[in-house]
Write a protein that holds these residues in place. Structure first.
Motif, PDB file in Angstrom:
ATOM      1  N   UNK A  56       9.920  -8.478  15.588  1.00  0.00           N
ATOM      2  CA  UNK A  56       8.805  -7.821  16.264  1.00  0.00           C
ATOM      3  C   UNK A  56       8.709  -6.317  16.011  1.00  0.00           C
ATOM      4  N   UNK A  57       9.695  -5.734  15.357  1.00  0.00           N
ATOM      5  CA  UNK A  57       9.662  -4.302  15.104  1.00  0.00           C
ATOM      6  C   UNK A  57       8.693  -3.967  13.975  1.00  0.00           C
ATOM      7  N   UNK A  58       8.296  -2.715  13.950  1.00  0.00           N
ATOM      8  CA  UNK A  58       7.509  -2.187  12.836  1.00  0.00           C
ATOM      9  C   UNK A  58       8.493  -1.479  11.913  1.00  0.00           C
ATOM     10  N   UNK A  59       8.385  -1.766  10.602  1.00  0.00           N
ATOM     11  CA  UNK A  59       9.298  -1.179   9.621  1.00  0.00           C
ATOM     12  C   UNK A  59       8.534  -0.255   8.688  1.00  0.00           C
ATOM     13  N   UNK A  60       9.154   0.825   8.228  1.00  0.00           N
ATOM     14  CA  UNK A  60       8.517   1.661   7.209  1.00  0.00           C
ATOM     15  C   UNK A  60       8.236   0.811   5.977  1.00  0.00           C
ATOM     16  N   UNK A  61       7.111   1.064   5.329  1.00  0.00           N
ATOM     17  CA  UNK A  61       6.689   0.181   4.243  1.00  0.00           C
ATOM     18  C   UNK A  61       7.708   0.148   3.102  1.00  0.00           C
ATOM     19  N   UNK A  62       8.347   1.272   2.796  1.00  0.00           N
ATOM     20  CA  UNK A  62       9.338   1.288   1.720  1.00  0.00           C
ATOM     21  C   UNK A  62      10.549   0.421   2.076  1.00  0.00           C
ATOM     22  N   UNK A  63      10.927   0.427   3.329  1.00  0.00           N
ATOM     23  CA  UNK A  63      12.052  -0.381   3.772  1.00  0.00           C
ATOM     24  C   UNK A  63      11.668  -1.864   3.825  1.00  0.00           C
ATOM     25  N   UNK A  64      10.451  -2.163   4.273  1.00  0.00           N
ATOM     26  CA  UNK A  64       9.972  -3.547   4.297  1.00  0.00           C
ATOM     27  C   UNK A  64       9.944  -4.126   2.884  1.00  0.00           C
ATOM     28  N   UNK A 121       2.626 -16.531  -6.031  1.00  0.00           N
ATOM     29  CA  UNK A 121       2.856 -16.279  -4.620  1.00  0.00           C
ATOM     30  C   UNK A 121       2.883 -14.773  -4.415  1.00  0.00           C
ATOM     31  N   UNK A 122       2.007 -14.284  -3.528  1.00  0.00           N
ATOM     32  CA  UNK A 122       1.885 -12.851  -3.280  1.00  0.00           C
ATOM     33  C   UNK A 122       2.161 -12.558  -1.813  1.00  0.00           C
ATOM     34  N   UNK A 123       3.009 -11.565  -1.571  1.00  0.00           N
ATOM     35  CA  UNK A 123       3.285 -11.064  -0.234  1.00  0.00           C
ATOM     36  C   UNK A 123       2.599  -9.710  -0.115  1.00  0.00           C
ATOM     37  N   UNK A 124       1.834  -9.497   0.957  1.00  0.00           N
ATOM     38  CA  UNK A 124       1.108  -8.243   1.149  1.00  0.00           C
ATOM     39  C   UNK A 124       1.727  -7.431   2.276  1.00  0.00           C
ATOM     40  N   UNK A 125       2.011  -6.159   1.976  1.00  0.00           N
ATOM     41  CA  UNK A 125       2.516  -5.206   2.956  1.00  0.00           C
ATOM     42  C   UNK A 125       1.461  -4.122   3.099  1.00  0.00           C
ATOM     43  N   UNK A 126       0.987  -3.923   4.314  1.00  0.00           N
ATOM     44  CA  UNK A 126      -0.063  -2.949   4.564  1.00  0.00           C
ATOM     45  C   UNK A 126       0.440  -1.517   4.597  1.00  0.00           C
ATOM     46  N   UNK A 127      -0.498  -0.613   4.804  1.00  0.00           N
ATOM     47  CA  UNK A 127      -0.182   0.800   4.905  1.00  0.00           C
ATOM     48  C   UNK A 127       0.315   1.160   6.291  1.00  0.00           C
ATOM     49  N   UNK A 132       0.850  -1.182   0.000  1.00  0.00           N
ATOM     50  CA  UNK A 132       0.000   0.000   0.000  1.00  0.00           C
ATOM     51  C   UNK A 132       0.890   1.237   0.000  1.00  0.00           C
ATOM     52  N   UNK A 133       0.591   2.181  -0.870  1.00  0.00           N
ATOM     53  CA  UNK A 133       1.312   3.448  -0.912  1.00  0.00           C
ATOM     54  C   UNK A 133       2.262   3.541  -2.081  1.00  0.00           C
ATOM     55  N   UNK A 134       2.755   4.734  -2.273  1.00  0.00           N
ATOM     56  CA  UNK A 134       3.702   5.001  -3.356  1.00  0.00           C
ATOM     57  C   UNK A 134       5.083   4.490  -2.978  1.00  0.00           C
ATOM     58  N   UNK A 135       5.829   3.954  -3.942  1.00  0.00           N
ATOM     59  CA  UNK A 135       7.171   3.476  -3.619  1.00  0.00           C
ATOM     60  C   UNK A 135       8.153   4.609  -3.359  1.00  0.00           C
ATOM     61  N   UNK A 136       7.847   5.787  -3.852  1.00  0.00           N
ATOM     62  CA  UNK A 136       8.762   6.911  -3.682  1.00  0.00           C
ATOM     63  C   UNK A 136       9.926   6.823  -4.651  1.00  0.00           C
ATOM     64  N   UNK A 137      10.796   7.802  -4.559  1.00  0.00           N
ATOM     65  CA  UNK A 137      11.952   7.842  -5.456  1.00  0.00           C
ATOM     66  C   UNK A 137      13.252   7.723  -4.687  1.00  0.00           C
TER      67      UNK A 137
END
Length: 154
Positions: A123-131, A97-103, A8-13
């Motif tokens: 157990x950490x939360x990672x920024x979606x772009x980094x994940x 095979x699909x991996x889903x990363x939420x917002x 979810x979200x823009x990948x950014x540049x």
């Protein structure tokens, strides 16, 4: 077996986006001989805010695929075990095979319920772009492990 990372979200540049694209390309090239790939990076932008609209987009994009939800409460794998899990799915005939990363607020419960399994990078939360970048690297690493490449060292 085709591979996809749906986020979810823009990948950014930024460098994370470049890194994810680089690893996706590497995984695609290295995976051909193994029946893995291409690895596609799919970014979804819901028109409405909230986890429910995000879930609708994710579930539609993952329709018919073996879905793995990326979630901090998910299962952790060593790199070798992750590669073996992917090979097992391929060998049992999974076609996609699909991996889903939420917002920002994570995945809706409906996505976790629809998923065949979960995956955590600890157990950490990672920024979606980094994940996204970390997952793309682990998928490339899995392909190289299955190919017997020296990229991964135990």
């Amino acid at each position: 077996m085709k591979l996809a990372v749906i986020a979810i979200g823009k990948p950014g540049r930024g460098p994370e986006s470049t890194l994810a694209a680089d690893y996706a390309e590497r995984a695609t090239l290295a995976g051909r001989a193994l029946g893995l790939g291409p690895l596609e990076l799919v970014d979804l932008e819901p028109r409405k805010a909230g986890k429910a609209p995000e879930a609708e987009l994710i579930l539609k994009a993952a329709e018919g695929a073996h879905l793995i939800a990326c979630d901090e409460r998910g299962k952790t794998f060593s790199s070798r075990a992750f590669a073996e899990h992917i090979a097992g799915l391929r060998d049992r005939g999974e076609r996609r095979l699909v991996f889903a990363i939420g917002g920002a607020d994570g995945l809706d419960a409906s996505v976790r319920a629809a998923a065949s399994s979960t995956l955590a990078f600890g157990p950490q939360t990672w920024p979606h772009a980094l994940a996204r970048a970390m997952l793309a690297e682990q998928l490339y690493r899995a392909v190289t492990i299955l190919a017997g490449s020296p990229y991964h060292r135990d």
